[in-house]
Design a protein around this motif. Sequence first.
Motif, PDB file in Angstrom:
ATOM      1  N   ILE B   3       0.988  -0.830  -0.181  1.00 15.20           N
ATOM      2  CA  ILE B   3      -0.069  -0.357   0.068  1.00 15.20           C
ATOM      3  C   ILE B   3       1.050   1.237  -0.023  1.00 15.20           C
ATOM      4  O   ILE B   3       1.843   1.141   0.938  1.00 15.20           O
ATOM      5  N   GLU B   4       0.542   2.467  -0.548  1.00 16.55           N
ATOM      6  CA  GLU B   4       0.945   3.343  -1.178  1.00 16.55           C
ATOM      7  C   GLU B   4       0.839   4.392   1.237  1.00 16.55           C
ATOM      8  O   GLU B   4      -0.507   4.265   1.016  1.00 16.55           O
ATOM      9  N   LYS B   5       2.348   4.322   0.907  1.00 14.59           N
ATOM     10  CA  LYS B   5       2.054   4.762   2.807  1.00 14.59           C
ATOM     11  C   LYS B   5       2.193   6.495   2.233  1.00 14.59           C
ATOM     12  O   LYS B   5       3.505   7.539   1.839  1.00 14.59           O
ATOM     13  N   THR B   6       1.430   7.435   3.635  1.00 12.48           N
ATOM     14  CA  THR B   6       2.195   8.722   4.060  1.00 12.48           C
ATOM     15  C   THR B   6       2.033   8.891   5.643  1.00 12.48           C
ATOM     16  O   THR B   6       1.557   8.745   6.153  1.00 12.48           O
ATOM     17  N   ILE B   7       3.096   8.883   5.378  1.00 14.59           N
ATOM     18  CA  ILE B   7       3.789   8.336   7.132  1.00 14.59           C
ATOM     19  C   ILE B   7       3.329  10.138   7.600  1.00 14.59           C
ATOM     20  O   ILE B   7       3.665  11.656   6.821  1.00 14.59           O
ATOM     21  N   LYS B   8       2.518  10.014   8.786  1.00 13.01           N
ATOM     22  CA  LYS B   8       2.469  11.372   9.273  1.00 13.01           C
ATOM     23  C   LYS B   8       3.310  11.912  10.672  1.00 13.01           C
ATOM     24  O   LYS B   8       4.468  11.398  10.883  1.00 13.01           O
ATOM     25  N   ASP B  28      13.324   8.384  -3.495  1.00  8.41           N
ATOM     26  CA  ASP B  28      12.839   7.158  -4.663  1.00  8.41           C
ATOM     27  C   ASP B  28      11.242   6.654  -4.542  1.00  8.41           C
ATOM     28  O   ASP B  28      11.450   5.448  -4.299  1.00  8.41           O
ATOM     29  N   ASN B  29       9.872   7.699  -3.789  1.00  9.53           N
ATOM     30  CA  ASN B  29       8.983   7.328  -3.500  1.00  9.53           C
ATOM     31  C   ASN B  29       8.430   5.909  -2.927  1.00  9.53           C
ATOM     32  O   ASN B  29       7.974   5.027  -2.971  1.00  9.53           O
ATOM     33  N   TYR B  30       9.560   5.406  -1.999  1.00  6.22           N
ATOM     34  CA  TYR B  30       9.497   4.668  -1.170  1.00  6.22           C
ATOM     35  C   TYR B  30       8.145   5.178  -0.367  1.00  6.22           C
ATOM     36  O   TYR B  30       6.965   4.228   0.089  1.00  6.22           O
ATOM     37  N   ALA B  31       7.956   5.961   0.338  1.00 12.78           N
ATOM     38  CA  ALA B  31       6.683   6.745   0.909  1.00 12.78           C
ATOM     39  C   ALA B  31       6.359   8.017   0.496  1.00 12.78           C
ATOM     40  O   ALA B  31       7.433   9.017  -0.107  1.00 12.78           O
ATOM     41  N   ARG B  32       4.963   8.994   1.035  1.00 12.15           N
ATOM     42  CA  ARG B  32       6.048  10.307   0.769  1.00 12.15           C
ATOM     43  C   ARG B  32       5.582  11.203   2.613  1.00 12.15           C
ATOM     44  O   ARG B  32       5.162   9.615   2.702  1.00 12.15           O
ATOM     45  N   VAL B  33       5.742  11.938   2.703  1.00 11.51           N
ATOM     46  CA  VAL B  33       5.622  12.021   4.153  1.00 11.51           C
ATOM     47  C   VAL B  33       5.555  13.572   4.190  1.00 11.51           C
ATOM     48  O   VAL B  33       5.499  14.209   3.083  1.00 11.51           O
ATOM     49  N   CYS B  34       5.010  13.896   5.227  1.00 15.14           N
ATOM     50  CA  CYS B  34       4.088  15.402   5.467  1.00 15.14           C
ATOM     51  C   CYS B  34       5.354  16.711   5.157  1.00 15.14           C
ATOM     52  O   CYS B  34       6.338  16.179   6.194  1.00 15.14           O
ATOM     53  N   GLY B 167      14.578  15.992  31.576  1.00 17.83           N
ATOM     54  CA  GLY B 167      13.326  16.471  31.869  1.00 17.83           C
ATOM     55  C   GLY B 167      12.594  17.921  30.618  1.00 17.83           C
ATOM     56  O   GLY B 167      11.522  18.321  30.899  1.00 17.83           O
ATOM     57  N   ASN B 168      13.138  17.435  30.025  1.00 17.77           N
ATOM     58  CA  ASN B 168      12.670  18.329  28.679  1.00 17.77           C
ATOM     59  C   ASN B 168      11.591  18.113  27.293  1.00 17.77           C
ATOM     60  O   ASN B 168      12.210  16.641  27.931  1.00 17.77           O
ATOM     61  N   SER B 169      11.377  18.672  26.842  1.00 21.82           N
ATOM     62  CA  SER B 169      10.246  18.192  25.884  1.00 21.82           C
ATOM     63  C   SER B 169      11.154  18.455  24.959  1.00 21.82           C
ATOM     64  O   SER B 169      12.206  19.815  24.588  1.00 21.82           O
ATOM     65  N   VAL B 170      10.686  17.934  23.716  1.00 20.89           N
ATOM     66  CA  VAL B 170      11.486  18.235  22.136  1.00 20.89           C
ATOM     67  C   VAL B 170      10.264  17.802  20.963  1.00 20.89           C
ATOM     68  O   VAL B 170       9.301  17.308  20.317  1.00 20.89           O
ATOM     69  N   ILE B 171      11.015  18.916  19.986  1.00 17.82           N
ATOM     70  CA  ILE B 171      10.874  19.090  18.693  1.00 17.82           C
ATOM     71  C   ILE B 171      11.914  19.125  17.616  1.00 17.82           C
ATOM     72  O   ILE B 171      13.315  19.457  17.366  1.00 17.82           O
ATOM     73  N   ALA B 172      12.052  17.560  17.386  1.00 20.27           N
ATOM     74  CA  ALA B 172      12.899  16.793  16.327  1.00 20.27           C
ATOM     75  C   ALA B 172      12.259  17.246  15.053  1.00 20.27           C
ATOM     76  O   ALA B 172      10.871  16.932  14.452  1.00 20.27           O
ATOM     77  N   LEU B 173      13.038  18.188  13.700  1.00 14.86           N
ATOM     78  CA  LEU B 173      12.589  18.885  12.939  1.00 14.86           C
ATOM     79  C   LEU B 173      14.254  17.870  12.164  1.00 14.86           C
ATOM     80  O   LEU B 173      15.090  17.346  11.864  1.00 14.86           O
ATOM     81  N   LEU B 174      13.310  15.989  11.677  1.00 15.00           N
ATOM     82  CA  LEU B 174      14.272  14.983  10.938  1.00 15.00           C
ATOM     83  C   LEU B 174      14.739  15.672   9.618  1.00 15.00           C
ATOM     84  O   LEU B 174      14.292  16.168   8.903  1.00 15.00           O
ATOM     85  N   GLY B 175      16.047  15.203   9.155  1.00 12.42           N
ATOM     86  CA  GLY B 175      16.679  15.710   7.844  1.00 12.42           C
ATOM     87  C   GLY B 175      16.311  15.575   7.234  1.00 12.42           C
ATOM     88  O   GLY B 175      15.007  14.135   6.917  1.00 12.42           O
ATOM     89  N   PRO B 176      17.137  15.386   5.473  1.00 10.88           N
ATOM     90  CA  PRO B 176      16.645  14.697   4.470  1.00 10.88           C
ATOM     91  C   PRO B 176      16.713  14.092   3.873  1.00 10.88           C
ATOM     92  O   PRO B 176      16.201  13.205   3.058  1.00 10.88           O
ATOM     93  N   THR B 177      17.689  12.435   4.178  1.00  7.04           N
ATOM     94  CA  THR B 177      18.669  11.473   3.744  1.00  7.04           C
ATOM     95  C   THR B 177      17.105  10.531   3.687  1.00  7.04           C
ATOM     96  O   THR B 177      16.910   9.615   3.255  1.00  7.04           O
ATOM     97  N   LEU B 178      16.699  10.942   5.378  1.00 12.86           N
ATOM     98  CA  LEU B 178      15.567   8.887   5.776  1.00 12.86           C
ATOM     99  C   LEU B 178      14.167   9.905   6.647  1.00 12.86           C
ATOM    100  O   LEU B 178      14.030   9.227   7.791  1.00 12.86           O
ATOM    101  N   PRO B 179      13.967  10.788   5.808  1.00 17.06           N
ATOM    102  CA  PRO B 179      12.725  11.688   7.213  1.00 17.06           C
ATOM    103  C   PRO B 179      11.510  10.676   7.309  1.00 17.06           C
ATOM    104  O   PRO B 179      10.484  10.458   7.711  1.00 17.06           O
ATOM    105  N   ALA B 180      11.529   9.200   6.452  1.00 17.36           N
ATOM    106  CA  ALA B 180      10.376   7.644   6.150  1.00 17.36           C
ATOM    107  C   ALA B 180      10.856   7.740   7.603  1.00 17.36           C
ATOM    108  O   ALA B 180      10.172   6.135   8.414  1.00 17.36           O
ATOM    109  N   VAL B 181      11.883   7.717   8.535  1.00 18.01           N
ATOM    110  CA  VAL B 181      12.184   7.112   9.578  1.00 18.01           C
ATOM    111  C   VAL B 181      11.391   7.223  10.383  1.00 18.01           C
ATOM    112  O   VAL B 181      11.038   6.896  12.326  1.00 18.01           O
ATOM    113  N   LEU B 182      10.816   8.786  10.430  1.00 18.73           N
ATOM    114  CA  LEU B 182       9.581   8.550  11.004  1.00 18.73           C
ATOM    115  C   LEU B 182       8.237   8.069  11.637  1.00 18.73           C
ATOM    116  O   LEU B 182       8.408   8.062  12.931  1.00 18.73           O
TER     117      LEU B 182
END
Lengths: 323, 274
Positions: B3-8, B28-34, B167-182
Amino acid sequence: MPSVSIKVPGGSRITIPHYPVDMVGAGERASSFTKRSIKKESKLDALYLAITMTDLTTLEGADTPGKVKQLCGKAISPVPAHYLQEIKRLAPDKKIRPIPSVAAICVYPEMVPIARKCLEGSGVELASVATAFPAGQLSLDLKLKDVARAIKFGATEIDMVIDRGAFLRGDYQKVFDEIVAVKDICEDRAHLKVILETGELKTLDNVRFASTMAMEAGADFIKTSTGKVTPAATMPVTLVMLQAIWDYYQQTGKKIGMKPAGGIRTAKQAVHYLVMVNEVLGADWLHPKMFRFGASSLLNDLLRQIFKQYTGQYYYQDIFSLD
Amino acid sequence: MKIEKTIKLFINGQFARSESGRTYPVNDNYARVCQASKKDFRNSVDAAKSGEKSWSSKSAYNRSQIIYRMAEMCEGKRDQFVSLFKTTLSASDKKANEMVDEGISSFVYYAGFCDKYSQTIGSVNPVSGPFHNFTTPESVGVVALIDSDEFNFGATVDRICSILVGGNSVIALLGPTLPAVLAPLSEVFATSDLPAGVVNLLTGHLEELAEVIASHREVRSISYQNESKKFYETVREKSVDNMKRIVPNHKELKSLENILSFVEYKTVWHPIGV
């Protein structure tokens, strides 16, 4: 169409229709109001307007004179001094409008004398809940005493609750008579807002009917909720009430106000409600005399968004008061 | 069935689409990311702010248990990670497994440090007077992580965990090489009993988000691990006004130094004999 016959003061009877309301349609239409694109100047106008329409509320068992005083201070002057200085520093070229006071403070009757003292001369109205808020489960004479005390203490607006128990068992005459009796006490001394507690009325048919009945009985405002029951104000419920107001206006020429209360926490939601009011009732209702938000945490979000509109940056949350 | 994935995105413990509705294909179209927008970032900050309250008030021992559970969840998802690395990065089976091992190792390392770093770097200070004088580390608040363009699973986990320990919270902007790891990584966080909003993962373009990350007052610190000098300058410049702490060069993995970059110190004077 089913309808209910109600005896009015003077002995004659009126017939109030009990319309069926299309729940899916109301939900769809209400959600359509959230799709408007309100940006830049219009958004800023809406945010300022929402502040002037806010009834800053504290209705907790743990309310203390100190908390009410603090809230009154915030109602009159919602931002700390450095807020505007910071905007000026970050956006030196923009014309910055001062932050207005809110419309009213809403407290329990016991807190009215304290609030009265703090609000003197400020132009901020003083609303008090009454009639055994929030359940409304007391005898009528005690409810009326509650109202009379609040007015004596200096409340200029009374937020009464209807007897939902009576409503749900079909004793509409009792509900109607109680509103009439409270209105008699309020007379011209205080504005009467009637809380329907829509979360307990269960259906939109009931909401629509209760709205019309409250207006027939003399409500100056109709209000969704106490804030103590979930769900509180929702867009579909408010839409149905606004339409009841519109129909009543068409029939009688009287303009009744609307106050959604409970659950409106973000500036975005507030803008959605303003869009809905404008599209259902028109610009005449976009005024604090005709529309109010019953809220506490909403104000802080409005102030954050105003900061963002001027400067493009989000301000610290902790800079504002906790309520 | 394929199935085609769109990773949220992963915001406030939920798998959310970008409010902008934008997605883009990756690997290479492994998935789409937001493609996260400024508003998505703003929503993440609100979530992180409330998440941090609950996270920092948990006992150090409990934080340790939760981070250790991440290691367990990561181990449980080994096949999913390995398959992802093999498909998208053409990694060998051995290499892909090593990458997962590095991530797990970092989870375990920082889990162990949760209830120890405070003793390690806190101190009882000698003062001239009838007082006890203590210094203890406290959380900074919401920390944004701008991750590297080069994908390194172990390093990404290390960077996130080193922020969480304090005890901090994190907002991580993942890098462009493998965003699908999200996708698998967010599931690790979502199933570790971590309060909602403590870790938020975004995919999108630094170009669009750098300025808003740096100028948001509620973001108290930025872990800047990206290679772009240009955006580093932007972030530095925009952070001056609100005095954010910028932490670049998180190179060495599994180190106490990494934790210390995201704590503040509180010194307490207490009269003796009272």
